[in-house]
Every structure is written in structure tokens, then in C-alpha cells.
Design a protein around this motif. Structure first.
Motif, short mmCIF file in Angstrom:
data_model
loop_
_atom_site.label_atom_id
_atom_site.label_comp_id
_atom_site.label_asym_id
_atom_site.label_seq_id
_atom_site.Cartn_x
_atom_site.Cartn_y
_atom_site.Cartn_z
N PRO A 81 -14.58 65.30 19.75
CA PRO A 81 -13.93 66.23 18.83
C PRO A 81 -12.53 66.59 19.34
O PRO A 81 -12.25 66.55 20.54
N ALA A 82 -11.66 66.95 18.42
CA ALA A 82 -10.26 67.21 18.77
C ALA A 82 -10.10 68.37 19.73
O ALA A 82 -9.07 68.47 20.41
N ASP A 83 -11.11 69.24 19.84
CA ASP A 83 -10.97 70.42 20.69
C ASP A 83 -11.31 70.16 22.15
O ASP A 83 -11.25 71.07 22.97
N TRP A 84 -11.61 68.91 22.52
CA TRP A 84 -12.14 68.67 23.86
C TRP A 84 -11.12 68.99 24.95
O TRP A 84 -9.94 68.74 24.81
N ALA A 85 -11.64 69.59 26.01
CA ALA A 85 -10.82 69.88 27.19
C ALA A 85 -11.36 69.20 28.43
O ALA A 85 -10.60 68.74 29.28
N VAL A 86 -12.70 69.15 28.55
CA VAL A 86 -13.35 68.50 29.69
C VAL A 86 -14.56 67.72 29.19
O VAL A 86 -15.22 68.11 28.23
N VAL A 87 -14.85 66.63 29.89
CA VAL A 87 -16.00 65.79 29.54
C VAL A 87 -16.55 65.21 30.83
O VAL A 87 -15.83 65.10 31.83
N SER A 88 -17.83 64.85 30.81
CA SER A 88 -18.46 64.33 32.03
C SER A 88 -19.57 63.35 31.66
O SER A 88 -20.14 63.44 30.57
N PRO A 89 -19.91 62.44 32.59
CA PRO A 89 -21.06 61.57 32.37
C PRO A 89 -22.40 62.29 32.46
O PRO A 89 -23.42 61.74 32.06
N PHE A 90 -22.41 63.51 33.05
CA PHE A 90 -23.67 64.24 33.19
C PHE A 90 -23.43 65.73 32.95
O PHE A 90 -22.58 66.34 33.61
N GLY A 91 -24.19 66.29 32.02
CA GLY A 91 -24.04 67.70 31.72
C GLY A 91 -25.33 68.32 31.26
O GLY A 91 -26.30 67.62 30.93
N VAL A 92 -25.35 69.65 31.28
CA VAL A 92 -26.51 70.42 30.82
C VAL A 92 -26.19 70.96 29.43
O VAL A 92 -25.24 71.73 29.26
N GLY A 93 -26.96 70.53 28.44
CA GLY A 93 -26.72 70.95 27.07
C GLY A 93 -26.94 72.43 26.87
O GLY A 93 -27.49 73.13 27.73
#
Length: 257
Positions: A81-93
């Protein structure tokens, strides 16, 4: 590949050479190393100041990125989404589910549900954090040590109205077994309790940060009780990282969806 820079905090040439530097992407993605920093936040902010790429891939020195990983990352970013600031291969939903998948040598298995689309999260495992520079986010320099900064950067993003996501980016975390959580972990937990009191509870990959702190005491006890069992799950970190990637089916990600 000028859109990315790879940044790492390290205190060991040996571990860096055996893992991250063996990633094929280091042949054309610049690698910036911060040596012997006092904390992850200090190291990563120094890396932000020393580099200019629009997307910064912060990785542990015991991570290995299979061939084609950076091309897959570019495709995954295009789907965010256009609002993304950080992303990771592993996260807690937001529901507490763990999303990956990634390999962990300390657990001897692939962990995390496969993220079929970008999943909003409340925290990251710190093994890899990908930051969009124009988000304006920085790591909290007052957060000492090497724990919970993945939860903190996600909470910062969400508090600023920006997106934090997990997405499917298979990689290898050739991490060593740790028998127990130490006093430094407890100190970082307490710091997060104070800083984000209005947003609690927050789930990290290891424990829940709650107002009472009962979850910390429970998980410290569980870690001590399960140490022997967990030690039996581990895979030798001396196994070549390419072999670990091959066993996972991730030796070459080119053409992956």
C-alpha cells in the motif's frame, strides 16, 4: 541496483563473512557496516546518516539472502500500500499471528505463515527491517541494547499514520541458540512499557508487552524450563548458508512470485 542499500551492525568479521557477505546481492547492492556500536538504534541511525538510498535494508550479520532476493523485494514493494514505511520478512500480525516464512537455525525450522499479500503488523523480528527513507522514521536512540527495536519502529510508524507490513521474502537467519533471556532483555522490555504505555498491549515475536509485565515473567520462566528441549531443535550454524537455503527450496528466488 541503486535503490537499495544493505546496512548491518556487526562485531564479528567471521560471522559477517560466513553469512551476510555470502549473499549474492552484495555483488551489486552496497553494504554498509557499522562496527561495535553500543546499540542497534545507534548503529542503524548512523547507517541512515551515512547512506542515501531510498530503501534501507537493515539486516543481522547472521542473515543470508538467497539469489534473486533483491528482485523479489522490488516486486513486493510494488505490491505494498502507498502508506508503507517499514516492511519485513517476518512480523506479528494485529491478531498475534506470525507471518514469514523465514528459516531459523536456532529453532531448526521454517517459521511463520506464508504471507499471501502484505499483512499489517504490530512488530517485527529484528533479523531484517526494510525502511523507506522518505518516511522520516528513525530508530529511538534512547532505546539501549539489542531488543524490541523492531516492535518500536513498527509502533512509531503506526503512531505516525504510516503502514508497517510483513510480506513473503524467504531468507535464512543462521542464528545461534540462546539458552535464556538476560537482564538486557528485561531492561528493554521495561523501556517499551514506559514509552508505549498508551498503546499496550503489544506483541513482539517472543512475548507480550503488557502493563503488568506478567507475560514477561511467564516467558522468562518458560525459556528456562524449555532450554534443553529447544537446544535439541537447533541446527549447526556451521552449516553453509547456501545449503540451508537449498534445503528450504530457496537457493534461487529468481522467478518467484
Amino acid at each position: 541496483m541503486t535503490d537499495f542499500v544493505l546496512a548491518v551492525a556487526s562485531n564479528s568479521e567471521e560471522l559477517l563473512d560466513a553469512n551476510l557477505r555470502r549473499s549474492p546481492m552484495t555483488a551489486h547492492v552496497p553494504l554498509h557496516v557499522e562496527w561495535n556500536a553500543p546499540s542497534a538504534a545507534v548503529a542503524y541511525n548512523r547507517a541512515l546518516d551515512a547512506t542515501t538510498a531510498p530503501v534501507v535494508i537493515f539486516a543481522h550479520h547472521d542473515v543470508y539472502f538467497p539469489r534473486g532476493w533483491e528482485d523479489l523485494l522490488a516486486r513486493r514493494i510494488a505490491d505494498l500500500p502507498a502508506d508503507w514505511a517499514v516492511v519485513s520478512p517476518f512480523g506479528v500480525g494485529l491478531d498475534g499471528a506470525h507471518f514469514g516464512p523465514v528459516w531459523s537455525s536456532s529453532l531448526g525450522q521454517i517459521v511463520g505463515r506464508v504471507a499471501m499479500a502484505p499483512v499489517p503488523v504490530q512488530s517485527f523480528d529484528e533479523m531484517v527491517i526494510i525502511l523507506r527513507r522518505d518516511s522520516g522514521l528513525r530508530f529511538d536512540g534512547t532505546l539501549a541494547g539489542w531488543h524490541f527495536y523492531g516492535t518500536d519502529i513498527v509502533t512509531q510508524a503506526r503512531a505516525a499514520g504510516r503502514g508497517a507490513y510483513a510480506t513473503s521474502l524467504p531468507c535464512i537467519h543462521n542464528d545461534r541458540f540462546h539458552e535464556a533471556l538476560g537482564p538486557d532483555y528485561v531492561a528493554c522490555y521495561r523501556a517499551m512499557q514506559r514509552k508505549w504505555a498508551g498503546q499496550l498491549p503489544l506483541r513482539s515475536p517472543i512475548t507480550k508487552i503488557s502493563r503488568s509485565g506478567l507475560h514477561l515473567r511467564r516467558d522468562l520462566w518458560r525459556a528456562r524450563r524449555s532450554a534443553g528441549f529447544r537446544a535439541g531443535m537447533t541446527v549447526d550454524t556451521g552449516t553453509p548458508v547456501e545449503e540451508l537455503a537449498r534445503r528450504c527450496g530457496w537457493l534461487d528466488l529468481r522467478g518467484s512470485l
